[in-house]
Design an enzyme around this catalytic site. Structure first.
Site, mmCIF file in Angstrom:
data_model
loop_
_atom_site.group_PDB
_atom_site.id
_atom_site.type_symbol
_atom_site.label_atom_id
_atom_site.label_comp_id
_atom_site.label_asym_id
_atom_site.label_seq_id
_atom_site.Cartn_x
_atom_site.Cartn_y
_atom_site.Cartn_z
ATOM 1 N N HIS A 212 9.439 139.172 8.665
ATOM 2 C CA HIS A 212 8.722 138.074 9.316
ATOM 3 C C HIS A 212 9.266 137.829 10.724
ATOM 4 O O HIS A 212 8.512 137.827 11.710
ATOM 5 C CB HIS A 212 8.842 136.807 8.467
ATOM 6 C CG HIS A 212 8.159 135.611 9.042
ATOM 7 N ND1 HIS A 212 6.947 135.150 8.589
ATOM 8 C CD2 HIS A 212 8.517 134.763 10.052
ATOM 9 C CE1 HIS A 212 6.576 134.092 9.293
ATOM 10 N NE2 HIS A 212 7.527 133.834 10.185
ATOM 11 N N GLU A 213 10.577 137.616 10.813
ATOM 12 C CA GLU A 213 11.159 137.330 12.125
ATOM 13 C C GLU A 213 11.070 138.542 13.041
ATOM 14 O O GLU A 213 10.919 138.407 14.258
ATOM 15 C CB GLU A 213 12.613 136.877 11.969
ATOM 16 C CG GLU A 213 12.793 135.617 11.128
ATOM 17 C CD GLU A 213 11.933 134.449 11.584
ATOM 18 O OE1 GLU A 213 11.610 134.363 12.785
ATOM 19 O OE2 GLU A 213 11.563 133.620 10.738
ATOM 20 N N HIS B 209 7.827 138.509 14.848
ATOM 21 C CA HIS B 209 7.901 137.675 16.053
ATOM 22 C C HIS B 209 8.584 138.443 17.182
ATOM 23 O O HIS B 209 8.171 138.382 18.349
ATOM 24 C CB HIS B 209 8.714 136.410 15.772
ATOM 25 C CG HIS B 209 7.988 135.349 15.003
ATOM 26 N ND1 HIS B 209 6.741 134.882 15.366
ATOM 27 C CD2 HIS B 209 8.357 134.635 13.902
ATOM 28 C CE1 HIS B 209 6.368 133.933 14.514
ATOM 29 N NE2 HIS B 209 7.320 133.771 13.620
ATOM 30 N N HIS C 220 6.402 140.884 18.884
ATOM 31 C CA HIS C 220 5.485 140.154 19.771
ATOM 32 C C HIS C 220 6.151 139.925 21.126
ATOM 33 O O HIS C 220 5.521 140.057 22.181
ATOM 34 C CB HIS C 220 5.111 138.825 19.116
ATOM 35 C CG HIS C 220 3.848 138.221 19.626
ATOM 36 N ND1 HIS C 220 3.362 137.014 19.162
ATOM 37 C CD2 HIS C 220 2.955 138.632 20.561
ATOM 38 C CE1 HIS C 220 2.241 136.719 19.788
ATOM 39 N NE2 HIS C 220 1.965 137.680 20.646
#
Length: 702
Positions: free
Chosen positions: A492-493, A496, A499
């Protein structure tokens, strides 16, 4: 006498060294890729650099607003930190480091400095945003601009709207009122966070009798023994950090100790002491309502949602109601099945309490799927998980990671990597901070120390991104062995982080994760999909001792059980969304009992027993001290998009590089340069629907 002379000489030498020493924030860092020189920064450097940064900001603004030339995009908006004259944003440079450290590696001195500097920084931000002269220049450019690129137009629109949303159109009297409110809000949110960290770290469950460890797996016992040793105590020590509390609640047969830990966690910051957050939460809610109404909005939610994909609260509630209608009937059945299991084990008169839920849920999972997190841990050794996650990024996007120990870090737990693109060119710096410790907030998050932008010479300045987590620590006997849930957290992190790393825009304020808030979770939640894919697990999931791959049978059980309690989990998230919206759709002053209000606010989504004294609000950092106020629904909003996006990969190939490149080009690299739905539909080649999410969770519409 001799001793005095030595002391005087030492004092003289120290004074001379202090005079010679230059604050590291004031000069080029002279580190690989101009990374933060954590090893050279001292506590006193922060305040000095902040005050100098404020002075430079004012000087630069004065130069801008007194420019006799007609306001243009270039002479008004291009106050980029690295402009042709060599100016850089010192204040942003130092505050970025300081506030990141306040979350990841704080102490009493840092907390005190934050209390001192927060009102000064907020006042300065207000001075900049509420300066009439600067706004008039921006307004003039906004009204009369010519021949701007789409990205320049986006920056101009954001700047103008940012001034307006910060009070530029208010009367002088209302501006002063807004100043007071925002300065108070900054102190309230800081105090909220500091109280929560102190209260959470203050609790420990100290066990000295081995019989009280009954049911706990070896990994939990070893971690607790290490924690006790580090605290200078005998026996075993359990904390409210997720890697400690989670296994205890799931495996411990000691019901009374489970109750103690559950109540400690779920009453954080509600007690009659200096860490109580009840009144602070009320004040935060009221300040935000007052700010919104001062700016012409009925509620804070109306103010926030104007700058979101959802656009208004009606659309938010439509999504939440749709999820409740689809998921709640199944969630009720899931909870009833756990209650039935508990009564079967303990007797028909047994009453399931909240501290029993994880324990009996685990028992039911074992019965249905014969799958336990501890069965998987030996296959998720941290270094191999890192290789797996990096390997996934390589397989999708062709990027590679190389640890660079010359890059300074702020704690030995932190690893720093150089990231290289498919063609071998430098792409980013990536920091990973894995384990809980005393001065670190709970949870997991991504942040950055430098955003991406293109400078005046055309150089693409690459980002420095960081993920901070609280994963299981290694012990004297074993390396760090993660649960599947922790692997998902890492993914999940890391989503990010991708991104941020793939950012490729001209302006830093539009790059990377600088997107509308209900879009920011798409890249992160998208990556979680890989956690149960056999082809991915096969790349890194090997037993840490034998080297044997994760057996096919266990992978089948993982896939089969992926939707275990998924409806309950959905309702839990929706309940948090409802609570958030309940606070920030208030149009009248809020003075209700926080705990009672909370219970009523999320009742529609609740499917388990609620205790009268427990409280989520006082520890709900996302909506009180984070950026999710009126925005917690973003997780569910983005979940619809991530399921829809991954359905494209499932159809075209989960490692299809052409699909991945399209996702990178159309979504990950574009930041906030266009409306996110425009970006998404360009990638998707159509409108997203909720259907992929329902299919993934095995939910059928009624």
């Amino acid at each position: 006498m001799k001793s005095d002379n030595v002391s005087m000489n030492e004092h003289t030498i120290m004074s001379e060294e202090k005079e010679k020493r230059i604050n590291p924030f004031f000069e080029p860092y002279h580190t690989p890729h101009d990374t933060v020189p954590f090893d050279r920064i001292r506590l006193e450097d922060y305040e000095e650099a902040m005050m100098e940064g404020i002075r430079r900001d004012k000087e630069y603004m004065e130069k801008t607003v007194t420019n006799p030339a007609k306001p243009t995009f270039d002479n008004t908006l291009i106050t980029d930190p690295k402009d042709p004259e060599g100016y850089y944003d010192l204040l942003e440079r130092v505050t970025t480091v300081f506030f990141n450290m306040l979350s990841a590696e704080t102490n009493d001195e840092m907390d005190a400095l934050a209390q001192k500097m927060q009102p000064i920084l907020t006042k300065h931000a207000n001075d900049m945003r509420l300066d009439k002269r600067l706004f008039e220049r921006v307004k003039a450019v906004h009204l009369h601009h010519r021949r701007l690129t789409p990205e320049e137009k986006k920056l101009l629109d954001n700047s103008y709207e940012g001034f307006v949303r910060s009070g530029a159109l208010l009367s002088d009297e209302d501006k002063e009122h807004l100043r007071q409110l925002t300065e108070e809000a900054s102190m309230m949110t800081l105090q909220f966070s500091q109280n929560l960290l102190k209260d959470r770290k203050a609790y420990t469950l100290h066990i000295t009798e081995e019989s009280q460890l009954d049911g706990l797996p070896e990994t939990a016992r070893e971690a607790a023994a290490l924690a006790a040793q580090e605290a200078g105590k005998e026996g075993w020590l359990f904390t409210l950090d997720a890697p400690s509390m989670g296994p205890f609640m799931k495996y411990s047969t000691q019901r009374e100790l489970r109750r103690e830990m559950y109540m400690a966690y779920n009453t954080l910051c509600t007690h009659d002491n200096t860490e109580n957050n009840l009144d602070i939460c009320k004040r935060i809610v009221n300040i935000r309502r007052e700010v919104a109404q001062l700016l012409g909005y009925r509620t804070y939610a109306d103010y926030v949602l104007k700058r979101r994909m959802a656009t208004n609260k009606r659309n938010v509630y439509h999504l939440l109601d749709e999820l409740i209608d689809a998921y709640k009937p199944t969630a009720v059945k899931e909870v009833a099945e756990i209650e039935k299991m508990a009564k079967k084990m303990e007797g028909k008169d047994f009453q399931l309490e909240p501290w029993d839920f994880a324990f009996y849920s685990h028992k039911l999972q074992m019965k249905k799927y014969d799958l336990d997190a501890e069965m998987l841990r030996p296959y998720f050794e941290l270094s191999r998980v890192i290789d797996g996650v990096f390997g996934l990024a390589n397989r999708l996007y062709g990027i590679t990671f190389k640890e660079n120990k010359d890059i300074p870090v702020y704690h030995p737990d932190v690893k720093a990597y150089e990231v290289f693109d498919r063609d071998g060119s430098y792409l980013a710096v990536f920091y990973a901070d894995f384990h809980p410790r005393k001065g670190k907030q709970g949870g997991a998050w991504m942040t950055e120390y430098q955003g991406q932008f293109i400078d005046h010479k055309g150089v693409n300045v690459r980002p420095h991104v960081s993920v901070v987590m609280n994963l299981t620590k290694p012990t004297a006997e074993k390396p760090a062995l993660l649960t599947l849930g922790e692997v998902e957290t890492f993914l999940h992190e890391f989503g990010h982080a991708l991104h941020g790393m793939f950012a490729n825009t001209r302006f830093e304020s539009l790059s990377g994760t600088n997107v509308l808030w209900d879009f920011v979770e798409l890249p992160s939640q998208f990556m979680e999909n890989y956690s149960i894919e056999k082809e991915f697990l096969r790349t890194f999931a090997f037993h840490f001792e034998t080297g044997e791959p994760l057996p096919d049978e266990l992978i089948k059980r993982i896939v089969k059980s992926r939707n275990y309690m998924s409806a309950y989990a959905c309702m839990r998230q929706v309940s948090f969304c409802l609570l958030d919206m309940a606070y920030y759709t208030k149009s009248q002053p809020f003075d209700e009992d926080i705990i009672e209000f909370e219970k009523a606010a999320w009742k529609k989504a609740i499917v388990t027993k609620q205790l009268p004294e427990t409280c989520m609000t006082t520890q709900f950092s996302h909506i009180m001290a984070g950026g999710y106020a009126s925005g917690y629904y973003s997780y569910k909003w983005a979940e619809v998009l991530d399921a829809d996006a991954f359905s494209v990969f499932k159809r075209e190939g989960i490692f299809n590089q052409k699909t991945a490149q399209r996702f990178r080009d159309e979504v990950l690299s574009r930041g906030g340069t266009e409306h996110p739905m425009t970006l998404y539909k360009r990638f998707r080649r159509g409108e997203p629907t909720i259907d992929a999410l329902l299919k993934r969770n095995g939910i059928k519409r009624r």
